[in-house]
Design an enzyme around this catalytic site. Sequence first.
Site, PDB file in Angstrom:
ATOM      1  N   ARG A  19       7.208  -3.574  15.085  1.00 56.84           N
ATOM      2  CA  ARG A  19       7.258  -4.979  14.690  1.00 56.84           C
ATOM      3  C   ARG A  19       8.642  -5.370  14.158  1.00 56.84           C
ATOM      4  O   ARG A  19       9.129  -6.471  14.378  1.00 56.84           O
ATOM      5  CB  ARG A  19       6.183  -5.220  13.618  1.00 56.84           C
ATOM      6  CG  ARG A  19       5.905  -6.652  13.271  1.00 56.84           C
ATOM      7  CD  ARG A  19       4.571  -6.747  12.523  1.00 56.84           C
ATOM      8  NE  ARG A  19       4.502  -5.805  11.403  1.00 56.84           N
ATOM      9  CZ  ARG A  19       4.878  -6.075  10.177  1.00 56.84           C
ATOM     10  NH1 ARG A  19       5.346  -7.258   9.866  1.00 56.84           N
ATOM     11  NH2 ARG A  19       4.781  -5.172   9.217  1.00 56.84           N
ATOM     12  N   SER A  20       9.298  -4.458  13.433  1.00 55.55           N
ATOM     13  CA  SER A  20      10.599  -4.770  12.834  1.00 55.55           C
ATOM     14  C   SER A  20      11.767  -4.350  13.717  1.00 55.55           C
ATOM     15  O   SER A  20      12.915  -4.664  13.397  1.00 55.55           O
ATOM     16  CB  SER A  20      10.740  -4.077  11.477  1.00 55.55           C
ATOM     17  OG  SER A  20       9.703  -4.467  10.621  1.00 55.55           O
ATOM     18  N   CYS A 108       6.866   5.182  -9.455  1.00 58.91           N
ATOM     19  CA  CYS A 108       7.808   4.461 -10.324  1.00 58.91           C
ATOM     20  C   CYS A 108       7.460   4.577 -11.809  1.00 58.91           C
ATOM     21  O   CYS A 108       8.348   4.801 -12.652  1.00 58.91           O
ATOM     22  CB  CYS A 108       7.856   2.990  -9.915  1.00 58.91           C
ATOM     23  SG  CYS A 108       6.236   2.274  -9.538  1.00 58.91           S
ATOM     24  N   GLN A 135       3.004  -3.448 -15.548  1.00 60.24           N
ATOM     25  CA  GLN A 135       3.766  -3.274 -14.318  1.00 60.24           C
ATOM     26  C   GLN A 135       4.053  -4.578 -13.581  1.00 60.24           C
ATOM     27  O   GLN A 135       3.191  -5.446 -13.447  1.00 60.24           O
ATOM     28  CB  GLN A 135       3.030  -2.289 -13.392  1.00 60.24           C
ATOM     29  CG  GLN A 135       2.971  -0.896 -13.990  1.00 60.24           C
ATOM     30  CD  GLN A 135       2.350   0.159 -13.086  1.00 60.24           C
ATOM     31  OE1 GLN A 135       1.583   0.983 -13.580  1.00 60.24           O
ATOM     32  NE2 GLN A 135       2.666   0.183 -11.799  1.00 60.24           N
ATOM     33  N   GLY A 139       6.001  -4.009  -7.585  1.00 63.20           N
ATOM     34  CA  GLY A 139       5.435  -2.699  -7.261  1.00 63.20           C
ATOM     35  C   GLY A 139       4.383  -2.794  -6.171  1.00 63.20           C
ATOM     36  O   GLY A 139       4.092  -1.815  -5.484  1.00 63.20           O
ATOM     37  N   HIS A 228       9.108  -2.378 -14.813  1.00 69.60           N
ATOM     38  CA  HIS A 228       7.866  -1.907 -15.426  1.00 69.60           C
ATOM     39  C   HIS A 228       8.138  -1.597 -16.904  1.00 69.60           C
ATOM     40  O   HIS A 228       9.157  -0.998 -17.243  1.00 69.60           O
ATOM     41  CB  HIS A 228       7.380  -0.613 -14.766  1.00 69.60           C
ATOM     42  CG  HIS A 228       6.781  -0.788 -13.393  1.00 69.60           C
ATOM     43  ND1 HIS A 228       6.560  -2.007 -12.796  1.00 69.60           N
ATOM     44  CD2 HIS A 228       6.341   0.143 -12.503  1.00 69.60           C
ATOM     45  CE1 HIS A 228       6.017  -1.815 -11.601  1.00 69.60           C
ATOM     46  NE2 HIS A 228       5.886  -0.525 -11.401  1.00 69.60           N
TER      47      HIS A 228
HETATM   48  O1  3JN Z   1       2.042  -0.906  -7.877  1.00 72.52           O
HETATM   49  C1  3JN Z   1       3.022  -0.395  -8.416  1.00 72.52           C
HETATM   50  O2  3JN Z   1       3.614  -0.953  -9.358  1.00 72.52           O
HETATM   51  C2  3JN Z   1       3.533   0.885  -7.936  1.00 72.52           C
HETATM   52  C3  3JN Z   1       3.087   1.156  -6.552  1.00 72.52           C
HETATM   53  C4  3JN Z   1       3.316   2.304  -5.969  1.00 72.52           C
HETATM   54  C5  3JN Z   1       2.879   2.625  -4.632  1.00 72.52           C
HETATM   55  C6  3JN Z   1       2.269   1.668  -3.828  1.00 72.52           C
HETATM   56  C7  3JN Z   1       1.847   1.994  -2.555  1.00 72.52           C
HETATM   57  C8  3JN Z   1       2.014   3.264  -2.062  1.00 72.52           C
HETATM   58  C9  3JN Z   1       3.075   3.919  -4.142  1.00 72.52           C
HETATM   59  C10 3JN Z   1       3.762   4.923  -4.992  1.00 72.52           C
HETATM   60  O3  3JN Z   1       4.979   5.087  -4.841  1.00 72.52           O
HETATM   61  O4  3JN Z   1       3.125   5.564  -5.830  1.00 72.52           O
HETATM   62  C11 3JN Z   1       2.639   4.229  -2.844  1.00 72.52           C
HETATM   63  C12 3JN Z   1       2.805   5.598  -2.293  1.00 72.52           C
HETATM   64  O5  3JN Z   1       2.799   6.552  -3.045  1.00 72.52           O
HETATM   65  O6  3JN Z   1       2.925   5.754  -1.082  1.00 72.52           O
END
Ligand code: 3JN
Length: 321
Positions: A19-20, A108, A135, A139, A228
């Site tokens: 798609r991208s 994160c 948060q 995210g 966050h």
């Molecule tokens: O929602 C947040 O503030 C952090 C989100 C992290 C996240 C969202 C979707 C997939 C992650 C992560 O880095 O923990 C992932 C992932 O791990 O793939």
Amino acid sequence: MLEERDFPVGELKLLASKRSAGMKIPFKNREYTVEEATPDSFSGVEIAFFSAGGDISKALVPAAVEAGAVCIDNTNAFRMDPETPLVVPEVNLNKINEHKGIIANPNCSTIQMVATLKPLYDRFGINRIIVSTYQAVSGAGARAIEELLEQSRRVLDGKPAEPAILPVSSLPVKHQIAFNAIPQIDKFLDNGFTNEEMKMIRETKKIMGDDRLDVTATCVRIPVAYGHSESVYVELGADFDMEEVRQLLANAPGIVLVDNPEEQLYPLASEAAGKLDTFVGRVRRDLANPRALNLWVVSDNLLKGAAWNAVQIGEYIALEA
Ligand code: 3JN
């Protein structure tokens, strides 16, 4: 981040979904065309950064490793794999050298907490951590930022909030984020914790290299775009002096102590956004437990929480390994 850090890029290849493919992205005065990522994309690639979700990483990282690339993976796909180092450079840089082709970038919320607690862990030990997060919507992706902005306008105009994105999960029920706080990030698991909370719990133990560390977390989405914030209660393993704690935090790599209640100075997401460091303040001894501290920890979730931590690992591989 690669451009900002002047990363030693010889050739750059930008890969994404079909798609991208065809999209143009500028990098250092040149325009690059995004190509579709396939298992055959990685021949000649030395370092591959993955940040397209766990399923994509599971599907393509093995092909990249096979082609000889060192993969720095920003998803949860390999974080808990015992063969894969889970790295926050300020905490366990030495683990990078144990990699077998993959280095995982933590969640994160985990990164900023462990980076802050590391000097206290090394000096006093840590028995228990109780963290609550505040948060930012970024995210949950670009569409969640849009949702916060659009929804805020609607609510201010007296219109219905019409939540559509948050909380991100497979269930159809959605909640208002504007002027609200949602105590759910990611899906619920059978134990009553959310996946985000369990990521913080498991990843913290792995990065600190301490399975006996007690960690509990409550992760909350708040109407902030970037950065966050975390309220952290931490029980140390020994008696401590407050002045020494402040010195340890002030001298820790990647950590900035912002803690002057008399002038109402403490870390703020609005100040941390766009910066590489993690900010800590509100440092105070617990009233019930003299071996415990309460802290407020803030960092840019997209930078130290993601891109910067990954590029920091990449810099180590490119320049020092
Ligand atoms: O929602 C947040 O503030 C952090 C989100 C992290 C996240 C969202 C979707 C997939 C992650 C992560 O880095 O923990 C992932 C992932 O791990 O793939």
